[in-house]
Motif scaffolding. Structure first.
Motif, short mmCIF file in Angstrom:
data_model
loop_
_atom_site.label_atom_id
_atom_site.label_comp_id
_atom_site.label_asym_id
_atom_site.label_seq_id
_atom_site.Cartn_x
_atom_site.Cartn_y
_atom_site.Cartn_z
N ALA A 213 9.35 0.35 -1.29
CA ALA A 213 8.10 0.86 -0.83
C ALA A 213 7.90 0.26 0.57
O ALA A 213 7.26 0.36 1.03
N VAL A 214 7.25 -0.90 -0.07
CA VAL A 214 6.29 -2.11 1.19
C VAL A 214 6.83 -2.49 2.33
O VAL A 214 6.29 -2.27 3.37
N VAL A 215 8.53 -2.44 2.24
CA VAL A 215 8.37 -2.94 4.08
C VAL A 215 8.64 -1.88 4.61
O VAL A 215 8.70 -2.14 5.72
N LEU A 216 8.89 -0.73 3.73
CA LEU A 216 9.13 0.81 4.87
C LEU A 216 7.96 0.91 5.59
O LEU A 216 8.00 2.12 6.50
N LYS A 217 6.82 0.44 4.61
CA LYS A 217 5.76 0.19 5.54
C LYS A 217 5.80 -0.18 6.80
O LYS A 217 4.39 0.89 7.69
N LEU A 218 6.58 -0.57 7.57
CA LEU A 218 6.47 -1.05 8.55
C LEU A 218 6.96 -0.50 9.33
O LEU A 218 6.74 -0.49 10.98
N LEU A 219 7.77 0.83 9.39
CA LEU A 219 7.99 2.03 10.25
C LEU A 219 6.72 2.79 10.13
O LEU A 219 6.16 3.88 9.20
N PRO A 220 6.61 3.44 11.48
CA PRO A 220 5.70 4.55 11.59
C PRO A 220 5.97 5.65 10.93
O PRO A 220 4.67 6.19 10.99
N SER A 221 7.01 6.33 10.73
CA SER A 221 7.08 8.04 10.16
C SER A 221 7.03 6.93 8.67
O SER A 221 7.16 8.12 7.40
N ASP B 109 -0.28 8.35 2.77
CA ASP B 109 -1.30 7.17 2.01
C ASP B 109 -1.22 6.80 0.98
O ASP B 109 -1.65 7.60 -0.03
N ASN B 110 -0.39 6.54 0.52
CA ASN B 110 0.00 6.25 -1.22
C ASN B 110 -0.80 4.74 -2.19
O ASN B 110 0.46 4.24 -3.00
N ARG B 111 -1.54 4.52 -1.26
CA ARG B 111 -2.47 2.72 -2.12
C ARG B 111 -2.57 3.12 -3.02
O ARG B 111 -2.37 2.08 -4.39
N GLY B 112 -3.03 4.19 -3.89
CA GLY B 112 -3.68 4.15 -5.44
C GLY B 112 -2.42 3.69 -6.14
O GLY B 112 -2.34 3.18 -6.73
N PRO B 113 -1.07 4.57 -6.02
CA PRO B 113 0.15 4.61 -6.68
C PRO B 113 1.07 3.43 -7.04
O PRO B 113 1.35 2.58 -7.38
N MET B 114 0.30 2.64 -5.53
CA MET B 114 1.04 1.14 -5.24
C MET B 114 0.37 0.45 -6.09
O MET B 114 0.96 -0.95 -6.45
N ALA B 115 -1.11 0.42 -5.63
CA ALA B 115 -1.49 -0.94 -6.38
C ALA B 115 -0.84 -1.13 -7.93
O ALA B 115 -1.93 -1.98 -8.53
N LEU B 116 -0.97 0.34 -8.46
CA LEU B 116 -0.98 0.13 -10.06
C LEU B 116 0.48 0.28 -10.15
O LEU B 116 1.13 -1.26 -10.91
#
Length: 426
Positions: free
Chosen positions: A374-382, A386-393
């Motif tokens: 999920a972190v690596v895929l953030k490098l792709l524009p598509s 905005d899932n910063r909340g679920p990711m932080a938890l």
């Protein structure tokens, strides 16, 4: 809360009958006598009331009577929250009693803001004709969508039609926030509800929005109307909302949105869970006391229940919901339904089962791999959700549990090590 629940049940069962109001004979036949007001109902105590409600109050000064036109009527037969999340429930427009409706909202301690709209005689006539058409049995029902087809957007659309498209033109500017950020403002006092809502909504609510799209929330719609004007037949620019008897400050002043980082509040529980997992793994490996074995297994069971339940719900919404905002969701990499397997494995680990712990470790590796992906895929524009909340938890919690098992895989329990060396009785 119990009082609100009773009132909600009364509304659900009886609004169509007890609150419905017939159109008096001759109502609206003299459009110059009509007065049009936007009514904005503030948030309520219960979760489904947090976003408020919009309606139009049409008063005939000649007959000294008024009617409330609402697009927010539904029925408990729609199946409750599960049906709401999975499909597009049927709502309908209704002509209601102003007095009875206002009495109900006051009993529920919900604010009522009224804005007097400056419409020409022709516009008032056109608006009432559309409202009357919409409340007829043949045309009153519509498939509800929480962002694009609800009580506020329906009122917005009929006003725009009466104004000949001037409202859409006036609200073409960029919105002050994304729809996700606006929604968070209304649920941020309910942390669990906020987390679930941010988990379930995909990137459709993160796209740049216009003020027209921002108006899906009743109070945002009312606030935006304060700055709208249109050109009348004589070429004069007229403010849509009359300044005399101005709206209350609750809608005239914009509350801040997007202040701070969405994931900030989730870092604490996520980091706390990670530290607890590593600590329990350390105690499980260093001590022979059975309580550490029980606590380590219990942690897995609780972790599997919470994350697994969230993942199963998310996967179910992605597969079965007809709402586009709940499909194709990146958060499935963080809240993996496979986590549910940690529940039975954790219970077996409480009994000291080494085999269950090995299977739990494999499950944890999958959770960690999904989180890192999920972190690596953030490098792709598509992948712009905005899932910063679920990711932080859950990213932090998953990585913490992964570290705990990495340590456990290299350092078995003292009891197991001694047994392997033949230093403990079999």
């Amino acid at each position: 809360m119990a009082r609100h629940a009773v009132l909600i049940l009364v509304v659900a069962l009886f609004r169509a009958a007890a609150f419905a109001a017939p159109s008096p004979e001759g109502f609206g036949q003299h459009p110059e006598s009509l007065r049009i007001r936007l009514v904005t109902i503030g948030p309520g105590a219960d979760m489904h009331q947090r976003f408020g409600h919009s309606a139009l109050w049409v008063e005939d000064a000649r007959l000294k009577t008024g009617l409330l036109y609402s697009y927010g009527t539904t029925s408990i037969a729609n199946g409750g929250p599960v049906r709401f999340l999975l499909g597009r429930p049927t709502f309908w427009a209704a002509r209601l009693s102003v007095e009875r409706s206002f009495s109900l909202y006051r009993a529920m301690a919900r604010s009522i803001d009224v804005q007097d709209l400056a419409l020409s005689v022709e516009q008032r006539q056109r608006l009432l004709a559309r409202l009357e058409r919409d409340v007829q049995p043949a045309s009153r029902e519509y498939a509800y969508h929480p962002l694009r087809d609800n009580c506020a957007t329906r009122v917005r659309d009929v006003l725009d039609e009466a104004l000949g498209g001037a409202l859409r033109e006036a609200l073409a500017a960029p919105a002050r926030a994304t729809q996700r950020e606006l929604l968070r403002r209304y649920v941020q006092t309910h942390p669990v509800s906020e987390l679930l809502l941010m988990l379930w909504l995909n990137d459709a609510v993160d796209a740049p929005a216009t003020q027209w799209e921002e108006a899906f929330l009743p109070r945002e719609f009312a606030r935006l109307l304060m700055g709208v004007s249109y050109v009348d037949g004589s070429g004069k620019r007229i403010p849509l909302v009359r300044r005399e008897g101005a709206s209350s400050s609750s809608i005239a002043v914009a509350a801040p949105v997007g202040a701070g980082w969405e994931g900030a509040a989730a870092w604490g529980p996520g980091a706390g869970g990670a530290v607890l997992a590593v600590l329990l793994a350390f105690l499980r490996g260093r001590g022979t006391h059975r309580v550490f074995q029980i606590l380590f297994g219990l942690y897995h069971a609780v972790f599997g229940l919470t994350l697994g339940a969230a993942g199963v719900a998310l996967g179910g919404l992605m597969l079965f919901s007809r709402l586009d905002v709940m499909q194709r969701n990146e958060n499935l990499l963080l809240a993996n339904p496979l986590a549910f397997g940690l529940l039975p494995l954790g219970l077996l680990m409480m009994t000291g089962s080494e085999r269950a712990e090995r299977w739990a470790r494999r499950c944890v590796w999958l959770l960690v791999a999904g989180s890192l992906l999920a972190v690596v895929l953030k490098l792709l524009p598509s992948f712009d959700q905005d899932n910063r909340g679920p990711m932080a938890l859950w990213l932090v919690a998953n990585l913490g549990l992964g570290l705990a098992h990495a340590w456990r895989s290299r350092r078995p329990t003292v009891a197991l090590a001694l047994a392997r060396r033949g230093l403990l009785p079999g």
